[in-house]
Design a protein around this motif. Sequence first.
Motif, PDB file in Angstrom:
ATOM      1  N   LEU A 176       3.015   2.237  -4.303  1.00 28.21           N
ATOM      2  CA  LEU A 176       1.860   2.155  -5.199  1.00 28.21           C
ATOM      3  C   LEU A 176       1.515   0.700  -5.491  1.00 28.21           C
ATOM      4  CD1 LEU A 176       2.657   4.933  -7.851  1.00 28.21           C
ATOM      5  CD2 LEU A 176       0.803   4.965  -6.157  1.00 28.21           C
ATOM      6  N   GLN A 177       2.530  -0.104  -5.780  1.00 30.06           N
ATOM      7  CA  GLN A 177       2.294  -1.512  -6.095  1.00 30.06           C
ATOM      8  C   GLN A 177       1.743  -2.248  -4.883  1.00 30.06           C
ATOM      9  OE1 GLN A 177       2.792  -3.063  -9.312  1.00 30.06           O
ATOM     10  NE2 GLN A 177       1.395  -4.415  -8.221  1.00 30.06           N
ATOM     11  N   SER A 178       2.321  -1.989  -3.720  1.00 30.58           N
ATOM     12  CA  SER A 178       1.875  -2.654  -2.493  1.00 30.58           C
ATOM     13  C   SER A 178       0.421  -2.304  -2.170  1.00 30.58           C
ATOM     14  CB  SER A 178       2.790  -2.260  -1.336  1.00 30.58           C
ATOM     15  OG  SER A 178       2.359  -2.860  -0.146  1.00 30.58           O
ATOM     16  N   ALA A 179       0.065  -1.034  -2.261  1.00 24.24           N
ATOM     17  CA  ALA A 179      -1.312  -0.622  -1.994  1.00 24.24           C
ATOM     18  C   ALA A 179      -2.271  -1.287  -2.972  1.00 24.24           C
ATOM     19  CB  ALA A 179      -1.436   0.896  -2.059  1.00 24.24           C
ATOM     20  N   HIS A 180      -1.879  -1.357  -4.240  1.00 28.50           N
ATOM     21  CA  HIS A 180      -2.714  -2.015  -5.247  1.00 28.50           C
ATOM     22  C   HIS A 180      -2.899  -3.493  -4.907  1.00 28.50           C
ATOM     23  CE1 HIS A 180      -4.386  -3.118  -9.123  1.00 28.50           C
ATOM     24  NE2 HIS A 180      -3.486  -4.079  -9.179  1.00 28.50           N
ATOM     25  N   HIS A 203      -3.248   0.965  -9.987  1.00 26.19           N
ATOM     26  CA  HIS A 203      -2.029   0.235 -10.344  1.00 26.19           C
ATOM     27  C   HIS A 203      -0.954   1.256 -10.737  1.00 26.19           C
ATOM     28  CE1 HIS A 203       0.682  -2.279 -12.753  1.00 26.19           C
ATOM     29  NE2 HIS A 203       0.146  -3.321 -12.132  1.00 26.19           N
ATOM     30  N   PRO A 204       0.318   1.013 -10.373  1.00 26.91           N
ATOM     31  CA  PRO A 204       1.369   1.965 -10.736  1.00 26.91           C
ATOM     32  C   PRO A 204       1.523   2.156 -12.238  1.00 26.91           C
ATOM     33  CG  PRO A 204       2.305  -0.004  -9.722  1.00 26.91           C
ATOM     34  CD  PRO A 204       0.822  -0.090  -9.558  1.00 26.91           C
ATOM     35  N   GLY A 205       1.130   1.166 -13.023  1.00 31.85           N
ATOM     36  CA  GLY A 205       1.195   1.320 -14.478  1.00 31.85           C
ATOM     37  C   GLY A 205       0.288   2.420 -14.988  1.00 31.85           C
ATOM     38  N   GLU A 206      -0.874   2.572 -14.353  1.00 31.47           N
ATOM     39  CA  GLU A 206      -1.796   3.642 -14.743  1.00 31.47           C
ATOM     40  C   GLU A 206      -1.231   5.002 -14.354  1.00 31.47           C
ATOM     41  OE1 GLU A 206      -6.401   5.057 -14.062  1.00 31.47           O
ATOM     42  OE2 GLU A 206      -5.845   2.998 -13.582  1.00 31.47           O
ATOM     43  N   LEU A 254      -5.276   2.424   3.452  1.00 34.11           N
ATOM     44  CA  LEU A 254      -5.814   1.620   2.370  1.00 34.11           C
ATOM     45  C   LEU A 254      -7.258   2.007   2.102  1.00 34.11           C
ATOM     46  CD1 LEU A 254      -4.493  -1.938   3.261  1.00 34.11           C
ATOM     47  CD2 LEU A 254      -3.619  -0.384   1.536  1.00 34.11           C
ATOM     48  N   LEU A 255      -7.606   2.057   0.848  1.00 36.08           N
ATOM     49  CA  LEU A 255      -8.984   2.309   0.473  1.00 36.08           C
ATOM     50  C   LEU A 255      -9.819   1.093   0.836  1.00 36.08           C
ATOM     51  CD1 LEU A 255      -8.233   3.790  -3.037  1.00 36.08           C
ATOM     52  CD2 LEU A 255      -8.837   5.057  -0.990  1.00 36.08           C
ATOM     53  N   THR A 256     -11.043   1.317   1.266  1.00 38.71           N
ATOM     54  CA  THR A 256     -11.864   0.190   1.703  1.00 38.71           C
ATOM     55  C   THR A 256     -12.889  -0.260   0.669  1.00 38.71           C
ATOM     56  OG1 THR A 256     -13.345   1.732   2.813  1.00 38.71           O
ATOM     57  CG2 THR A 256     -11.625   0.738   4.149  1.00 38.71           C
ATOM     58  N   THR A 283      -5.147  -4.017  -1.687  1.00 38.71           N
ATOM     59  CA  THR A 283      -6.578  -3.774  -1.874  1.00 38.71           C
ATOM     60  C   THR A 283      -7.191  -4.766  -2.858  1.00 38.71           C
ATOM     61  OG1 THR A 283      -6.145  -2.063  -3.542  1.00 38.71           O
ATOM     62  CG2 THR A 283      -6.476  -1.334  -1.264  1.00 38.71           C
ATOM     63  N   ARG A 284      -6.401  -5.231  -3.810  1.00 41.27           N
ATOM     64  CA  ARG A 284      -6.902  -6.213  -4.789  1.00 41.27           C
ATOM     65  C   ARG A 284      -7.142  -7.570  -4.150  1.00 41.27           C
ATOM     66  NH1 ARG A 284      -4.239  -9.815  -7.699  1.00 41.27           N
ATOM     67  NH2 ARG A 284      -2.238  -8.898  -7.158  1.00 41.27           N
ATOM     68  N   THR A 285      -6.367  -7.911  -3.147  1.00 44.93           N
ATOM     69  CA  THR A 285      -6.447  -9.243  -2.537  1.00 44.93           C
ATOM     70  C   THR A 285      -7.099  -9.228  -1.158  1.00 44.93           C
ATOM     71  OG1 THR A 285      -4.233  -9.040  -1.587  1.00 44.93           O
ATOM     72  CG2 THR A 285      -4.406 -10.040  -3.780  1.00 44.93           C
ATOM     73  N   ARG A 286      -7.758  -8.123  -0.799  1.00 45.47           N
ATOM     74  CA  ARG A 286      -8.407  -8.021   0.508  1.00 45.47           C
ATOM     75  C   ARG A 286      -9.388  -9.178   0.674  1.00 45.47           C
ATOM     76  NH1 ARG A 286     -10.554  -3.372  -0.075  1.00 45.47           N
ATOM     77  NH2 ARG A 286      -8.938  -2.193   0.963  1.00 45.47           N
ATOM     78  N   PRO A 287      -9.291  -9.905   1.800  1.00 42.58           N
ATOM     79  CA  PRO A 287     -10.225 -11.006   2.025  1.00 42.58           C
ATOM     80  C   PRO A 287     -11.660 -10.499   2.192  1.00 42.58           C
ATOM     81  CG  PRO A 287      -8.417 -11.054   3.622  1.00 42.58           C
ATOM     82  CD  PRO A 287      -8.313  -9.784   2.867  1.00 42.58           C
ATOM     83  N   GLU A 288     -12.615 -11.314   1.777  1.00 40.89           N
ATOM     84  CA  GLU A 288     -14.016 -10.938   1.930  1.00 40.89           C
ATOM     85  C   GLU A 288     -14.488 -11.089   3.367  1.00 40.89           C
ATOM     86  OE1 GLU A 288     -16.713 -12.506  -0.923  1.00 40.89           O
ATOM     87  OE2 GLU A 288     -15.299 -12.216  -2.571  1.00 40.89           O
TER      88      GLU A 288
END
Length: 100
Positions: A80-84, A17-20, A9-11, A87-92
Motif C-alpha cells: 500500500l505504501q509503495s503504490a502510494h 495512503h495506508p493510513g487512510e 498502478l493507477l494512472t 503514484t504520488r511521485t510519478r514524473p510528468e
Amino acid sequence: MDYDGSVMLLTHRVSTHPGEILSEGILVPLGKSDGALAAHNQEPVSRVEAILRCEEPVDAELAWKLAMAFGTTPQFWLNLQSAHDLTRTRPERTLAKLVG
C-alpha cells in the motif's frame, strides 16, 4: 491502469495512503482509537496520528506490527505504501530508454 510487469498502478490519481486504509477500513469498523493502536503497538501516539492523517509513511517495522495486530501480512502494508509513493511521485514526462 498501467501494468509494468509487477505492480498495477493507477494512472490518473494517487493510490490511497495506508493510513487512510488503516483508519477508515480497520480502526473505525472495529471501534478502536488511534491511542488504542499506539498503546497496542508500543508506538508514540503522535506517530500513529501522523500516519492516520497520511502525513507519515508506514515503514517495515510498523508493517510487521500492523500485520500482527490485524492478521494481515507486512507485505500488505508495504505494498500500500509503495503504490502510494509511486503514484504520488510519478514524473510528468517520460524519459527515453537508455538502451535499445
